[in-house]
Structure formats: C-alpha cells, structure tokens
Design a protein around this motif. Structure first.
Motif, PDB file in Angstrom:
ATOM      1  N   GLY A 163      21.674  37.917  22.852  1.00  0.00           N
ATOM      2  CA  GLY A 163      22.691  36.906  23.082  1.00  0.00           C
ATOM      3  C   GLY A 163      23.055  36.198  21.790  1.00  0.00           C
ATOM      4  O   GLY A 163      22.232  36.096  20.874  1.00  0.00           O
ATOM      5  N   GLU A 164      24.292  35.716  21.719  1.00  0.00           N
ATOM      6  CA  GLU A 164      24.756  35.046  20.497  1.00  0.00           C
ATOM      7  C   GLU A 164      25.487  33.765  20.880  1.00  0.00           C
ATOM      8  O   GLU A 164      26.548  33.803  21.498  1.00  0.00           O
ATOM      9  N   MET A 165      24.901  32.657  20.523  1.00  0.00           N
ATOM     10  CA  MET A 165      25.473  31.354  20.831  1.00  0.00           C
ATOM     11  C   MET A 165      26.809  31.169  20.120  1.00  0.00           C
ATOM     12  O   MET A 165      26.920  31.410  18.926  1.00  0.00           O
ATOM     13  N   GLY A 166      27.823  30.787  20.882  1.00  0.00           N
ATOM     14  CA  GLY A 166      29.117  30.488  20.289  1.00  0.00           C
ATOM     15  C   GLY A 166      29.973  31.694  19.985  1.00  0.00           C
ATOM     16  O   GLY A 166      31.055  31.552  19.413  1.00  0.00           O
ATOM     17  N   VAL A 167      29.520  32.889  20.336  1.00  0.00           N
ATOM     18  CA  VAL A 167      30.319  34.105  20.114  1.00  0.00           C
ATOM     19  C   VAL A 167      30.820  34.582  21.479  1.00  0.00           C
ATOM     20  O   VAL A 167      30.061  35.129  22.274  1.00  0.00           O
ATOM     21  N   GLU A 168      32.097  34.344  21.737  1.00  0.00           N
ATOM     22  CA  GLU A 168      32.637  34.623  23.058  1.00  0.00           C
ATOM     23  C   GLU A 168      32.639  36.103  23.402  1.00  0.00           C
ATOM     24  O   GLU A 168      32.614  36.480  24.573  1.00  0.00           O
ATOM     25  N   SER A 169      32.684  36.974  22.401  1.00  0.00           N
ATOM     26  CA  SER A 169      32.723  38.408  22.668  1.00  0.00           C
ATOM     27  C   SER A 169      31.333  39.017  22.803  1.00  0.00           C
ATOM     28  O   SER A 169      31.196  40.221  22.990  1.00  0.00           O
ATOM     29  N   ALA A 170      30.282  38.180  22.691  1.00  0.00           N
ATOM     30  CA  ALA A 170      28.923  38.657  22.931  1.00  0.00           C
ATOM     31  C   ALA A 170      28.685  38.776  24.429  1.00  0.00           C
ATOM     32  O   ALA A 170      29.429  38.231  25.248  1.00  0.00           O
ATOM     33  N   ILE A 171      27.615  39.469  24.820  1.00  0.00           N
ATOM     34  CA  ILE A 171      27.320  39.650  26.234  1.00  0.00           C
ATOM     35  C   ILE A 171      26.737  38.400  26.863  1.00  0.00           C
ATOM     36  O   ILE A 171      26.805  38.191  28.074  1.00  0.00           O
ATOM     37  N   GLY A 172      26.168  37.519  26.051  1.00  0.00           N
ATOM     38  CA  GLY A 172      25.588  36.289  26.582  1.00  0.00           C
ATOM     39  C   GLY A 172      25.334  35.297  25.472  1.00  0.00           C
ATOM     40  O   GLY A 172      25.479  35.598  24.288  1.00  0.00           O
ATOM     41  N   GLN A 173      24.939  34.093  25.854  1.00  0.00           N
ATOM     42  CA  GLN A 173      24.722  33.033  24.871  1.00  0.00           C
ATOM     43  C   GLN A 173      23.337  33.094  24.251  1.00  0.00           C
ATOM     44  O   GLN A 173      23.128  32.634  23.135  1.00  0.00           O
ATOM     45  N   GLY A 174      22.360  33.624  24.984  1.00  0.00           N
ATOM     46  CA  GLY A 174      21.017  33.655  24.449  1.00  0.00           C
ATOM     47  C   GLY A 174      20.159  34.675  25.170  1.00  0.00           C
ATOM     48  O   GLY A 174      20.564  35.297  26.151  1.00  0.00           O
ATOM     49  N   GLY A 175      18.949  34.856  24.670  1.00  0.00           N
ATOM     50  CA  GLY A 175      18.030  35.802  25.272  1.00  0.00           C
ATOM     51  C   GLY A 175      18.393  37.243  24.955  1.00  0.00           C
ATOM     52  O   GLY A 175      19.198  37.526  24.059  1.00  0.00           O
ATOM     53  N   PHE A 176      17.813  38.148  25.711  1.00  0.00           N
ATOM     54  CA  PHE A 176      18.023  39.574  25.502  1.00  0.00           C
ATOM     55  C   PHE A 176      18.468  40.191  26.822  1.00  0.00           C
ATOM     56  O   PHE A 176      17.855  39.947  27.872  1.00  0.00           O
ATOM     57  N   ILE A 177      19.512  40.968  26.762  1.00  0.00           N
ATOM     58  CA  ILE A 177      20.200  41.413  27.975  1.00  0.00           C
ATOM     59  C   ILE A 177      20.343  42.926  27.965  1.00  0.00           C
ATOM     60  O   ILE A 177      20.772  43.517  26.962  1.00  0.00           O
ATOM     61  N   PHE A 178      20.009  43.538  29.102  1.00  0.00           N
ATOM     62  CA  PHE A 178      20.210  44.981  29.252  1.00  0.00           C
ATOM     63  C   PHE A 178      21.617  45.245  29.763  1.00  0.00           C
ATOM     64  O   PHE A 178      22.094  44.584  30.690  1.00  0.00           O
ATOM     65  N   VAL A 179      22.265  46.205  29.145  1.00  0.00           N
ATOM     66  CA  VAL A 179      23.588  46.640  29.593  1.00  0.00           C
ATOM     67  C   VAL A 179      23.553  48.155  29.734  1.00  0.00           C
ATOM     68  O   VAL A 179      23.320  48.872  28.758  1.00  0.00           O
ATOM     69  N   GLY A 180      23.760  48.634  30.931  1.00  0.00           N
ATOM     70  CA  GLY A 180      23.785  50.072  31.174  1.00  0.00           C
ATOM     71  C   GLY A 180      24.146  50.337  32.618  1.00  0.00           C
ATOM     72  O   GLY A 180      23.551  49.743  33.526  1.00  0.00           O
ATOM     73  N   THR A 181      25.117  51.199  32.836  1.00  0.00           N
ATOM     74  CA  THR A 181      25.587  51.481  34.196  1.00  0.00           C
ATOM     75  C   THR A 181      25.496  52.957  34.564  1.00  0.00           C
ATOM     76  O   THR A 181      25.660  53.305  35.734  1.00  0.00           O
ATOM     77  N   ASP A 182      25.231  53.839  33.581  1.00  0.00           N
ATOM     78  CA  ASP A 182      25.452  55.265  33.777  1.00  0.00           C
ATOM     79  C   ASP A 182      24.154  56.055  33.875  1.00  0.00           C
ATOM     80  O   ASP A 182      23.112  55.671  33.334  1.00  0.00           O
ATOM     81  N   ASN A 183      24.263  57.197  34.552  1.00  0.00           N
ATOM     82  CA  ASN A 183      23.238  58.229  34.439  1.00  0.00           C
ATOM     83  C   ASN A 183      23.732  59.291  33.451  1.00  0.00           C
ATOM     84  O   ASN A 183      24.830  59.174  32.901  1.00  0.00           O
ATOM     85  N   ALA A 184      22.932  60.317  33.242  1.00  0.00           N
ATOM     86  CA  ALA A 184      23.258  61.332  32.235  1.00  0.00           C
ATOM     87  C   ALA A 184      23.867  62.579  32.845  1.00  0.00           C
ATOM     88  O   ALA A 184      23.826  63.652  32.246  1.00  0.00           O
ATOM     89  N   GLY A 185      24.436  62.467  34.040  1.00  0.00           N
ATOM     90  CA  GLY A 185      25.048  63.621  34.680  1.00  0.00           C
ATOM     91  C   GLY A 185      26.401  63.964  34.096  1.00  0.00           C
ATOM     92  O   GLY A 185      26.978  63.212  33.302  1.00  0.00           O
ATOM     93  N   GLU A 186      26.932  65.103  34.519  1.00  0.00           N
ATOM     94  CA  GLU A 186      28.227  65.578  34.031  1.00  0.00           C
ATOM     95  C   GLU A 186      29.382  65.174  34.934  1.00  0.00           C
ATOM     96  O   GLU A 186      30.537  65.214  34.524  1.00  0.00           O
ATOM     97  N   ASP A 187      29.094  64.823  36.190  1.00  0.00           N
ATOM     98  CA  ASP A 187      30.141  64.570  37.177  1.00  0.00           C
ATOM     99  C   ASP A 187      30.490  63.089  37.186  1.00  0.00           C
ATOM    100  O   ASP A 187      29.688  62.248  37.598  1.00  0.00           O
ATOM    101  N   ASP A 188      31.703  62.758  36.758  1.00  0.00           N
ATOM    102  CA  ASP A 188      32.116  61.358  36.732  1.00  0.00           C
ATOM    103  C   ASP A 188      32.245  60.757  38.126  1.00  0.00           C
ATOM    104  O   ASP A 188      32.256  59.531  38.273  1.00  0.00           O
ATOM    105  N   LEU A 189      32.359  61.586  39.159  1.00  0.00           N
ATOM    106  CA  LEU A 189      32.401  61.082  40.528  1.00  0.00           C
ATOM    107  C   LEU A 189      31.080  60.402  40.894  1.00  0.00           C
ATOM    108  O   LEU A 189      31.044  59.498  41.725  1.00  0.00           O
ATOM    109  N   TRP A 190      29.996  60.838  40.254  1.00  0.00           N
ATOM    110  CA  TRP A 190      28.664  60.286  40.505  1.00  0.00           C
ATOM    111  C   TRP A 190      28.083  59.714  39.203  1.00  0.00           C
ATOM    112  O   TRP A 190      26.897  59.824  38.939  1.00  0.00           O
ATOM    113  N   ARG A 191      28.913  59.060  38.413  1.00  0.00           N
ATOM    114  CA  ARG A 191      28.523  58.579  37.095  1.00  0.00           C
ATOM    115  C   ARG A 191      27.546  57.407  37.155  1.00  0.00           C
ATOM    116  O   ARG A 191      26.627  57.320  36.349  1.00  0.00           O
ATOM    117  N   PHE A 192      27.724  56.486  38.086  1.00  0.00           N
ATOM    118  CA  PHE A 192      26.923  55.268  38.102  1.00  0.00           C
ATOM    119  C   PHE A 192      25.604  55.501  38.831  1.00  0.00           C
ATOM    120  O   PHE A 192      25.586  56.046  39.934  1.00  0.00           O
TER     121      PHE A 192
END
Length: 418
Positions: free
Chosen positions: A273-302
């Motif tokens: 996290g980054e205080m005062g940086v609006e384009s950061a994911i958060g203001q503080g701490g440590f944040i996980f960002v991930g939505t995908d699996n490693a498959g080939e089919d975008d129909l079942w991407r998440f």
C-alpha cells in the motif's frame, strides 16, 4: 409387514425435493518437509489431519523444514470468529547432498500411486476430509533449463481427482523469470502467484513462499460467505509479513507496469500500500491481487468461477445420490430430481453466487431404451458471477450546464435599459 385388518397404516413419503448438501471447499493440503518431526505423528508419505491451532500436533511437527512455516502463514490470514483452518499435511523426506533439491522435488512428486502428492488421494478414505486448496511451498518454482517444474507438472492430475486447486509459487526473482516460469504451466486448477514474502523469524527477516498466505486468504474469504467459494481473493490484505521479497511496481491506471504485466500473464501478485497515491491498490499494508487460474480457456479464467462450479457439482452429487436405488424411474421421481436441482441453484442465485440458471429434462437426451436401463439425463446451465477486475470511467465536458447557467442568469438579471 402387511396392513392391519382393523387399524392404521402410516407411510413416510420421500418424493419432496431434497435439501442441498454442500461440501467443504476450504480444507487445505500442504506437502513439504519437516526434518525433526515426530515420525509416529507424521509418518512419511501419509496424510495427517490437524486443525491449524492444534498445539500438540504443531509441536510434533517441529520447527524445521517448510511445513510449520506454511501453517503459520495460513493461520495469520484467518478472519474474525475463525479459530483454525482444517489442514491435511503430507510430509516427505528431505533430499541430501549436492542433489538435495532434486531429490526433494522427486519425493514430493512421488511414485504416482502412494507417495508424495498421491498421498493426498488417500485423505478422503483415511481421514474423512478432502483437501481442495493445495500448496507445496518452496518447491514449485525450480526449473531445469527450459523444462517445467516437476511439482507443477504433477499437480493437475492430483487436483483433477480431488476437485481441488493448487496455488503455485513463481521464482520470486525478476519479471522475466516469472513470465518464463508461467509459460511452462497450463491448467485451470493451478493458481500462479509471485513473488515471495519476507517474515520475521527468531528476530531475523527470512524469505518464505507466498502460496500459504494466499491459501489462508482463500480460507478466510470462503468463511465470510458461509463456505461458498464463489468470491475472489483479490484486493485482500495479507498479514504476518514485513513485505514482499521484492517490490512490484503497480498502478491502477497504467498497464505498462510490472504488476500489470504479471496480472496479464495470470500471475497473482503481492503489493505494498502507498499512502497518498491514488493509483495504488491501497493506502497501507500488503495486499494480494490475483483473479486468474493458469488455464487456456477464458470462459473459465477466474478461479472463483472454477471453484464455484466444483461446489455446484459436488453439491448435486451429494444431494442427488439419495435417489439412486431408492426410487424407480417415474414421472414423480424425475420431477423430484428436477425440483431438488432447482432449489439448490435458486439458493445460490439468491445469495449472488450465480447470476442465473436453467434445469431441463430434454426428450432428445432420454430415450425409452435409456429409461428401461434405469438411466435418465438432466441438463443444467448456470452462470457464475464474474469478479469485477476492471472499471472503465469516461470523462467528458457537460455543455448543458452552461445553457442552464445562462438561463438562470437571464431569469435573475433580466434586461437593463438606461
């Protein structure tokens, strides 16, 4: 017993729709090493169940190796009113000598029958639980030349049999290394993450794999939704760490950053996290960002979609097996099955886990010959709710505001003459 000549007869009718029976999708499976473990409590290549706050078993597991640290990271992510996670541990022998890591990797892969990863397959029968969130922390990033990591190569087959997903760690070195590693894996039951994390251990900072922390976040998220795995783990805080093993540059508004490049390659990331940086994911701490699996089919991407579909399949399996052998095929039986499926899916829609569904009994899929054999087919379709990962905002000028201002001025000022 025959009916009485003079009396009453009472029979229970079981043709009502069955209540849906859900499976536990948050049982964690961790495979790794523990050189000073009590061999009687944790025999090699044997699944052992424990609650993650079981002090006796954690003491028996010992502090050396990878297993104890992984359980600690899982524990640190649990939420309010969560005392512990359910964990199945498989301990393998450490390699020795110059080829120690290669031997350990081979021990984790196992013989494909009873040892290593295959030991997880014995958990349902021996322990009464099925691990469905698996990791091998510290042993999924190594590669021999351009070859794939052997543990990553072996995990999909195990996950398919268990209807599980595995969180696998990348090399945690550079962006290019992570992308090269990502090119060697391809399966919708693998969830790649990078980099590693730094934690404080015995007064010094050490680097540990990220995967147990991500799985802990997954357990926390499932718990928040009464065990239903239809929600992403993205944009969630990671606790008990002092930072990522290396900083990842990231911006919500700029795709030309390392973090966005990793996400585009389906690799989940850990951000600061980054205080005062609006384009950061958060203001503080440590944040996980991930939505995908490693498959080939975008129909079942998440991964929340693939885990959600596993939940539906297991729920239908556990609920509908009641009818097998107990009922003859009649119109009433078929309707009871359809009603049972409709009830289960309607509840998921009401909770926002799926957007809609359809259940059908189609004549084209059911012939008299099939019915005579005691078989019929029901078709269902459901649409899991996708995770929100992009929000577009279009910004423009608004000319009507000037027209309104002019009208207001004209009404107030009027015509001035002299």
């Amino acid at each position: 017993m025959s009916d009485p000549t003079f009396g009453l007869s009472i029979q229970r009718i079981d043709t009502e729709p069955r209540p849906p029976v859900a499976s536990d999708m948050s049982v964690v499976g961790i495979i790794g090493t523990a050189v000073d473990a009590d061999a009687s409590a944790f025999p090699l290549n044997t699944p052992v169940f424990l609650y993650s706050d079981d002090a006796t078993k954690l003491t028996a597991l010992g502090a050396a190796g990878t297993l104890r640290d992984a359980i600690t990271l899982v524990n640190a992510q649990l939420g309010a009113f969560q005392a512990a996670a359910k964990i199945v541990v498989v301990r393998v022998a450490d390699g020795e000598g110059a080829s120690a890591i290669d031997e350990t990797l081979a021990n984790i892969v196992g013989d494909g029958v009873t040892t290593g990863l295959s030991a997880f397959l014995n958990a349902p029968a021996e322990l009464g639980v099925t691990p469905r969130l698996i990791c091998a922390p510290g042993f999924t990033s190594q590669r021999m030349g351009g070859d794939a990591n052997p543990v990553c190569a072996a995990l999909p087959a195990i996950c398919e049999k268990l209807l599980a997903h595995a969180v696998v760690d990348g090399p945690a070195t550079t962006l290019q290394d992570a992308l090269d590693w990502r090119e060697t894996i391809s399966h919708d039951r693998l969830i790649p993450v990078d980099p590693a994390v730094r934690v404080l251990s015995d007064g010094i900072t050490v680097v540990q794999p990220l995967s147990p922390a991500v799985i802990g976040v997954g357990v926390r998220r499932d718990h928040a939704f009464q065990g239903r795995p239809f929600h992403s783990w993205a944009n969630q805080p990671v606790q008990h760490i002092v930072g990522p093993s290396r900083p990842i540059a990231f911006s919500l508004t700029d795709g030309a950053t390392e973090g966005q490049s990793l996400l585009a390659a389906n690799i989940g990331i850990l951000l600061r996290g980054e205080m005062g940086v609006e384009s950061a994911i958060g203001q503080g701490g440590f944040i996980f960002v991930g939505t995908d699996n490693a498959g080939e089919d975008d129909l079942w991407r998440f991964y929340n979609v693939t885990r959600g579909r596993d939940y539906i399949h297991l729920m239908l399996l556990r609920t509908l097996r009641f009818y097998l052998g107990r009922f003859n095929i009649t119109g009433q039986t078929i309707q009871a099955v359809l009603n049972t499926m409709e009830t289960a899916l309607r509840n998921l829609k009401a909770d926002g886990d799926i957007l809609g569904f359809e259940v059908k009994f189609l004549p084209a899929q059911n012939s008299p010959e099939e019915l005579r054999q005691g078989r019929f087919t029901v078709t269902f379709a459901a649409e899991e709710a996708p995770v929100l990962r992009y929000l577009g905002i279009q910004s423009a000028r608004y000319r009507p505001a000037l027209d309104a201002m002019l009208d207001e001025l004209l009404a107030q000022v009027g015509t001035i003459s002299g």
